[in-house]
Design a protein around this motif. Structure first.
Motif, mmCIF file in Angstrom:
data_model
loop_
_atom_site.group_PDB
_atom_site.id
_atom_site.type_symbol
_atom_site.label_atom_id
_atom_site.label_comp_id
_atom_site.label_asym_id
_atom_site.label_seq_id
_atom_site.Cartn_x
_atom_site.Cartn_y
_atom_site.Cartn_z
ATOM 1 N N THR A 11 5.948 25.489 29.130
ATOM 2 C CA THR A 11 7.168 24.690 28.890
ATOM 3 C C THR A 11 7.117 23.931 27.567
ATOM 4 O OG1 THR A 11 6.277 22.725 29.951
ATOM 5 C CG2 THR A 11 7.374 24.324 31.387
ATOM 6 N N HIS A 12 5.937 23.886 26.916
ATOM 7 C CA HIS A 12 5.753 23.170 25.655
ATOM 8 C C HIS A 12 6.059 21.690 25.797
ATOM 9 C CE1 HIS A 12 5.447 27.216 24.242
ATOM 10 N NE2 HIS A 12 6.697 27.465 24.596
ATOM 11 N N SER A 13 5.854 21.176 26.968
ATOM 12 C CA SER A 13 6.175 19.773 27.206
ATOM 13 C C SER A 13 5.369 19.233 28.388
ATOM 14 C CB SER A 13 7.677 19.660 27.504
ATOM 15 O OG SER A 13 7.968 18.371 28.002
ATOM 16 N N LEU A 14 4.931 17.977 28.256
ATOM 17 C CA LEU A 14 4.306 17.268 29.379
ATOM 18 C C LEU A 14 4.855 15.852 29.337
ATOM 19 C CD1 LEU A 14 0.477 18.217 29.109
ATOM 20 C CD2 LEU A 14 2.164 19.195 30.676
ATOM 21 N N ASP A 15 4.736 15.120 30.455
ATOM 22 C CA ASP A 15 5.129 13.714 30.325
ATOM 23 C C ASP A 15 3.933 12.896 29.850
ATOM 24 O OD1 ASP A 15 3.688 12.915 32.585
ATOM 25 O OD2 ASP A 15 5.365 13.405 33.914
ATOM 26 N N GLU A 20 -1.872 12.029 28.693
ATOM 27 C CA GLU A 20 -3.010 11.110 28.742
ATOM 28 C C GLU A 20 -4.131 11.693 29.603
ATOM 29 O OE1 GLU A 20 -1.962 7.147 29.969
ATOM 30 O OE2 GLU A 20 -3.998 6.403 29.593
ATOM 31 N N SER A 21 -3.748 12.253 30.738
ATOM 32 C CA SER A 21 -4.756 12.805 31.631
ATOM 33 C C SER A 21 -5.427 14.045 31.020
ATOM 34 C CB SER A 21 -4.099 13.072 32.991
ATOM 35 O OG SER A 21 -4.577 14.237 33.559
ATOM 36 N N LEU A 22 -4.655 14.824 30.297
ATOM 37 C CA LEU A 22 -5.204 16.006 29.624
ATOM 38 C C LEU A 22 -6.303 15.616 28.625
ATOM 39 C CD1 LEU A 22 -4.805 19.079 29.386
ATOM 40 C CD2 LEU A 22 -3.017 18.671 27.692
ATOM 41 N N ALA A 213 -1.552 9.945 23.607
ATOM 42 C CA ALA A 213 -0.520 10.591 24.416
ATOM 43 C C ALA A 213 0.858 10.319 23.793
ATOM 44 C CB ALA A 213 -0.586 10.081 25.851
ATOM 45 N N GLU A 214 1.053 9.100 23.308
ATOM 46 C CA GLU A 214 2.329 8.770 22.660
ATOM 47 C C GLU A 214 2.523 9.593 21.383
ATOM 48 O OE1 GLU A 214 3.263 4.480 22.299
ATOM 49 O OE2 GLU A 214 1.680 4.147 23.772
ATOM 50 N N ASP A 215 1.421 9.792 20.644
ATOM 51 C CA ASP A 215 1.512 10.636 19.441
ATOM 52 C C ASP A 215 1.977 12.042 19.804
ATOM 53 O OD1 ASP A 215 0.680 8.816 17.413
ATOM 54 O OD2 ASP A 215 -1.397 9.037 18.058
ATOM 55 N N LEU A 216 1.398 12.571 20.873
ATOM 56 C CA LEU A 216 1.756 13.936 21.282
ATOM 57 C C LEU A 216 3.208 14.002 21.747
ATOM 58 C CD1 LEU A 216 -1.547 14.890 23.135
ATOM 59 C CD2 LEU A 216 -0.809 15.639 20.853
ATOM 60 N N THR A 251 -10.639 16.122 17.720
ATOM 61 C CA THR A 251 -9.636 16.594 16.749
ATOM 62 C C THR A 251 -9.225 18.027 17.081
ATOM 63 O OG1 THR A 251 -10.659 15.195 15.055
ATOM 64 C CG2 THR A 251 -9.115 16.879 14.285
ATOM 65 N N CYS A 252 -10.203 18.874 17.373
ATOM 66 C CA CYS A 252 -9.892 20.278 17.686
ATOM 67 C C CYS A 252 -9.116 20.393 18.999
ATOM 68 C CB CYS A 252 -11.167 21.111 17.733
ATOM 69 S SG CYS A 252 -11.849 21.372 16.084
ATOM 70 N N TYR A 253 -9.476 19.570 19.954
ATOM 71 C CA TYR A 253 -8.772 19.567 21.246
ATOM 72 C C TYR A 253 -7.287 19.245 21.028
ATOM 73 C CZ TYR A 253 -8.498 18.710 26.346
ATOM 74 O OH TYR A 253 -8.211 18.758 27.690
ATOM 75 N N LEU A 254 -7.046 18.239 20.183
ATOM 76 C CA LEU A 254 -5.662 17.839 19.900
ATOM 77 C C LEU A 254 -4.928 18.912 19.092
ATOM 78 C CD1 LEU A 254 -6.459 14.096 19.191
ATOM 79 C CD2 LEU A 254 -5.068 14.947 21.098
ATOM 80 N N LEU A 255 -5.646 19.555 18.175
ATOM 81 C CA LEU A 255 -5.020 20.652 17.412
ATOM 82 C C LEU A 255 -4.520 21.733 18.373
ATOM 83 C CD1 LEU A 255 -7.475 21.067 14.366
ATOM 84 C CD2 LEU A 255 -5.047 20.436 14.217
ATOM 85 N N SER A 256 -5.335 22.056 19.367
ATOM 86 C CA SER A 256 -4.939 23.092 20.332
ATOM 87 C C SER A 256 -3.703 22.646 21.122
ATOM 88 C CB SER A 256 -6.075 23.401 21.310
ATOM 89 O OG SER A 256 -7.227 23.850 20.630
ATOM 90 N N ILE A 257 -3.697 21.390 21.529
ATOM 91 C CA ILE A 257 -2.532 20.885 22.279
ATOM 92 C C ILE A 257 -1.272 20.962 21.412
ATOM 93 C CG2 ILE A 257 -1.487 18.864 23.389
ATOM 94 C CD1 ILE A 257 -4.280 17.956 24.221
ATOM 95 N N ILE A 258 -1.398 20.556 20.159
ATOM 96 C CA ILE A 258 -0.220 20.559 19.271
ATOM 97 C C ILE A 258 0.273 21.990 19.054
ATOM 98 C CG2 ILE A 258 0.605 20.000 16.936
ATOM 99 C CD1 ILE A 258 -1.423 17.598 17.043
ATOM 100 N N ARG A 259 -0.648 22.926 18.928
ATOM 101 C CA ARG A 259 -0.247 24.338 18.792
ATOM 102 C C ARG A 259 0.568 24.775 20.007
ATOM 103 N NH1 ARG A 259 1.136 27.168 15.183
ATOM 104 N NH2 ARG A 259 -0.720 26.677 13.980
#
Ligand code: SAH
Length: 344
Positions: A11-15, A20-22, A213-216, A251-259
């Motif tokens: 869905t390319h979306s989480l609340d 935060e939990s991720l 989480a807010e950044d994401l 940083t890499c974890y967040l890169l994957s989430i942003i992708r």
């Protein structure tokens, strides 16, 4: 965690709580799954192609005083420099010969670079190379200024939002700067038709998982074409000198989430990531990034554009940086392309 990651990739979306939990509950399994899905998502759109941007650091004069930044106004140890328009154009000429089709003009907020001066530089580069894109990364300016520079030929603008949380924004910046104005600038750029990039530092002082989480969530809703994230790295002459750097892992974890938030996004594996780990930029690509930004600045100013301590690539000529990154990308199975590198 599996379900969250599956939801994100579909869905390319989480609340907020889910983002935060991720982050807070990450483990080897979630890392692997996220990485695999991010790499697969990027592969479908960009194959094994990596875009390059030629970074030209035009000035380290800055009227701002951001607490994290080595070129802040109050750092009297910084040796200030600014490139002449001729030098900037000559860097882009050299870059063109090396296969760059995007130039990023980045700098502190230096009033020397008026709209008129910048406009002339942009027009000159564009008239020599109509096949190139110009990206600006020059901080907060007025709507009128952004409009004028767009008319002159600027295509894209990088303005990291730094943090999407107002309270955190105040902790990182002096009172003269506000999150409201940062946002206003980002929306102005968007309205003017720029390709816009936002972004943030990982482990910036007082950052929490909630702030990340807010950044994401901000990235999900603002929908930038580009997003620059890299680890915070302390600079010895700043108020944040004693804080810890961000990690490659997060940083890499967040890169994957942003992708996965936007599979199409242009996502650089940054110099800061390469600074905290000699294999950092490769790790960023292997986590889902698809852009690298070799330095095209003249070698004699490289060390002076020191946003953080121990920045890499300050001794090599542009051609060497270009070659070095090409070899690094090839070794991990990727290929640098000669292309403007627009979003697909
Ligand atoms: N003046 C421009 C360009 C800033 S430099 C602007 O305001 O946009 C580009 C980015 O470097 C900043 O947005 C910031 O996120 C990052 N940066 C600054 N200091 C840093 C540090 N100590 N560690 C890691 N990144 C830093």
């Amino acid at each position: 965690m599996r379900n969250l990651i599956k939801k994100l990739s579909e869905t390319h979306s989480l609340d907020l709580d889910e983002y935060e939990s991720l982050i807070a509950n990450r483990n080897d399994e979630s890392r692997k799954l996220l990485t695999d899905l991010a790499v697969e998502a990027r592969k479908k759109i960009y194959g094994n192609k990596i875009f390059i941007r030629g970074l030209i650091e035009i000035s380290n004069f800055c009227k701002n005083d951001c607490f994290y930044c080595g070129i802040r106004r109050s750092n009297f140890n910084a040796q200030r420099y600014r490139l002449t328009p001729e030098q900037i154009i000559s860097c882009s000429e050299e870059g063109y010969k090396l296969g760059f089709r995007t130039f990023v003009l980045q700098g502190g907020e230096d009033d020397f670079f008026t709209d008129e001066i910048l406009g002339k530089i942009i027009r000159e580069i564009k008239s020599r190379h109509s096949d190139c894109a110009i990206t600006l990364s020059l901080g907060e300016r007025t709507f009128e200024s952004y409009r004028y520079l767009k008319v002159c030929g600027a295509d894209r603008y990088l303005l990291r939002h730094e943090t999407a949380d107002r309270v955190h924004y105040k902790i990182l910046h002096p009172t003269s700067l506000s999150f409201e104005n940062r946002l206003k600038c980002l929306y102005a750029l968007r309205r003017l038709g720029y390709y816009v990039g936002c972004g943030f530092m990982v482990n910036s002082p007082h950052q929490t998982t909630r702030y990340l989480a807010e950044d994401l969530k901000f990235i999900e809703t603002f929908k930038p074409e580009m997003c620059g994230i890299g680890p915070f790295i302390p600079h010895k002459d700043t108020p944040f000198k004693d804080f810890d750097s961000g990690t490659v892992e997060l940083t890499c974890y967040l890169l994957s989430i942003i992708r996965l938030i936007n599979p199409h996004i242009l996502l650089p594996s940054t110099t800061a990531l390469g600074t905290i780990d000699s294999f950092g930029r490769e790790r960023g690509i292997l986590a889902g990034a698809n852009v690298v930004m070799p330095n095209l600045s003249p070698v004699d100013v490289r060390k002076k554009y020191e946003l953080y301590d121990n920045k890499i690539c300050t001794g090599e000529e542009s051609a060497q940086c270009r070659q070095c990154l090409q070899n690094r990308m090839n070794k991990i199975g990727y290929e640098i392309v000669i292309d403007r590198g627009d979003i697909k």
